[in-house]
Enzyme design. Structure first.
Site, PDB file in Angstrom:
ATOM      1  CG  ASN A 120      -1.769   1.205   1.367  1.00 29.90           C
ATOM      2  OD1 ASN A 120      -1.809   2.041   0.452  1.00 29.90           O
ATOM      3  ND2 ASN A 120      -2.478   1.345   2.482  1.00 29.90           N
ATOM      4  CD1 TRP A 121       2.922   0.941  -3.226  1.00 27.51           C
ATOM      5  CD2 TRP A 121       3.315   2.386  -4.875  1.00 27.51           C
ATOM      6  NE1 TRP A 121       3.552   0.262  -4.229  1.00 27.51           N
ATOM      7  CE2 TRP A 121       3.808   1.122  -5.261  1.00 27.51           C
ATOM      8  CE3 TRP A 121       3.449   3.454  -5.771  1.00 27.51           C
ATOM      9  CZ2 TRP A 121       4.431   0.899  -6.485  1.00 27.51           C
ATOM     10  CZ3 TRP A 121       4.063   3.232  -7.002  1.00 27.51           C
ATOM     11  CH2 TRP A 121       4.553   1.963  -7.345  1.00 27.51           C
ATOM     12  CE  LYS A 122      -0.248   3.233   4.823  1.00 27.19           C
ATOM     13  NZ  LYS A 122      -0.182   3.317   6.264  1.00 27.19           N
ATOM     14  CG  HIS A 135      -5.934   1.950   5.271  1.00 26.38           C
ATOM     15  ND1 HIS A 135      -5.474   2.841   6.214  1.00 26.38           N
ATOM     16  CD2 HIS A 135      -4.932   1.066   5.069  1.00 26.38           C
ATOM     17  CE1 HIS A 135      -4.236   2.509   6.548  1.00 26.38           C
ATOM     18  NE2 HIS A 135      -3.877   1.438   5.872  1.00 26.38           N
ATOM     19  CD  GLU A 179      -2.968   5.475   6.858  1.00 26.46           C
ATOM     20  OE1 GLU A 179      -2.961   5.519   5.620  1.00 26.46           O
ATOM     21  OE2 GLU A 179      -2.032   4.974   7.529  1.00 26.46           O
ATOM     22  CD  GLU A 203      -3.569  -2.394   7.358  1.00 25.66           C
ATOM     23  OE1 GLU A 203      -2.454  -2.608   6.887  1.00 25.66           O
ATOM     24  OE2 GLU A 203      -4.183  -1.341   7.166  1.00 25.66           O
ATOM     25  N   GLY A 263       2.416   2.137  11.177  1.00 26.70           N
ATOM     26  CA  GLY A 263       3.381   3.242  11.144  1.00 26.70           C
ATOM     27  C   GLY A 263       4.074   3.511  12.464  1.00 26.70           C
ATOM     28  CB  SER A 272       5.059  -2.073  12.238  1.00 22.54           C
ATOM     29  OG  SER A 272       4.628  -0.776  12.592  1.00 22.54           O
ATOM     30  N   GLY A 290       2.907  -1.195   4.448  1.00 18.41           N
ATOM     31  CA  GLY A 290       2.905   0.243   4.190  1.00 18.41           C
ATOM     32  C   GLY A 290       4.315   0.732   3.910  1.00 18.41           C
TER      33      GLY A 290
HETATM   34  P1  13P Z   1       2.966   0.389   7.919  1.00 14.07           P
HETATM   35  O1  13P Z   1       3.484  -0.882   7.272  1.00 14.07           O
HETATM   36  O2  13P Z   1       3.720   1.602   7.524  1.00 14.07           O
HETATM   37  O3  13P Z   1       2.805   0.217   9.400  1.00 14.07           O
HETATM   38  O4  13P Z   1       1.491   0.627   7.327  1.00 14.07           O
HETATM   39  C1  13P Z   1       0.590  -0.427   7.327  1.00 14.07           C
HETATM   40  C2  13P Z   1      -0.588  -0.051   6.530  1.00 14.07           C
HETATM   41  O5  13P Z   1      -1.324   0.858   6.864  1.00 14.07           O
HETATM   42  C3  13P Z   1      -0.850  -0.823   5.299  1.00 14.07           C
HETATM   43  O6  13P Z   1      -2.117  -0.571   4.801  1.00 14.07           O
END
Ligand code: 13P
Length: 254
Positions: free
Chosen positions: A9-11, A94, A96, A166, A172, A212, A233
């Site tokens: 997931n590149w966000k 997600h 976020e 998640e 993160g 993470s 992520g």
């Molecule tokens: P991280 O791997 O940066 O913790 O993010 C996870 C994430 O939100 C994947 O969708």
């Protein structure tokens, strides 16, 4: 046997040009293997990389969609727009999106239904916050998100679905959940799906862990039979680090 799935997931990172360079680099670092499906989820503006010949060895996902096919919804993107770009999956719900953009379970459900209507496979994200875990509400929260997110989905659509657990506190933060904690939640999810769609469908369902995940800890998660892959992520943004996650998954015992 469930095929492992690794999703990056590149966000909100990388321009279209950066995405093209990334895909070329990643293609040079990993080989294809029947054991692991590799899915890349760039931002909408970089999804055109899916059309590059070199990108054929990867599968593409969007990070969101709108539930209507078209209409006066400024700034939104619909499922047919994504399928014509070559997307096969879409990340939905997600944390976020839920936390920063006010998406509730009802909106997530409409998105899941829209994705399935157009042949896009939803990767439905669910997970509790730190406060909810500390209050002992993990199971309640996860089951609510799951049941409401899947409301009205017919049995036969279940096989197109992926669930990503998640925990919000693990995203993160560098503080991944322990395999035992993940295992317990994944069992709860699978049992709920078994009640809804039967044991065969539940046995086929792929449940990913996200939060993470790094090259250094991926192997810990894959040792657990309940964990069918990862939603990655920050560690997917560097092709070398994502390639390490993929190659370790390819060599992991299933
Ligand atoms: P991280 O791997 O940066 O913790 O993010 C996870 C994430 O939100 C994947 O969708």
């Amino acid at each position: 046997m469930r095929r492992h799935l690794i999703v990056g997931n590149w966000k909100m990172y990388k321009t279209a040009a950066e995405a093209a360079a990334y895909v070329r680099r990643l293609a040079g670092l990993v080989r294809q293997s029947a054991k692991v499906e590799i899915v890349l989820a760039p931002p909408f503006t970089a999804l055109s990389v899916a059309a590059l010949p070199i990108a054929r060895r990867f599968v593409f996902a969007a990070q969101d969609l709108h539930w209507e096919d078209e209409g006066a919804y400024t700034g939104e993107i619909s499922a047919p727009m994504l399928t014509t770009l070559g997307c096969r999956y879409v990340i939905l719900g997600h944390s976020e999106r839920r936390r920063l953009f006010g998406e509730d379970d009802a909106a997530v459900n409409k998105k899941v239904l829209a994705a399935l209507r157009h042949g896009l496979r939803p990767i439905l994200c669910i997970g509790e916050s730190l406060a909810e875990r500390q209050r002992g509400q993990t199971t309640r929260v996860v089951l609510r998100q799951l049941q409401k997110g899947l409301h009205g989905i017919p049995n036969e659509a279940g096989r197109h679905l992926v669930i990503a657990y998640e925990p919000v506190w693990a995203i993160g933060t560098g503080q991944a959940a322990a395999p035992k904690q993940i295992d317990a939640v994944h069992r709860t999810i699978r049992a709920c799906v078994a009640r809804k769609w039967g044991r065969v469908a539940a046995g086929r369902l792929r449940i990913l862990y996200g939060g993470s995940v790094k090259p250094d800890n991926i192997i810990d998660f894959l040792g657990t039979a309940e964990i069918d892959g990862a939603l990655v992520g920050s560690a997917c943004l560097d092709p070398k680090s994502f390639a390490r996650i993929i190659t370790q998954t390819q060599s992991a015992k299933q």
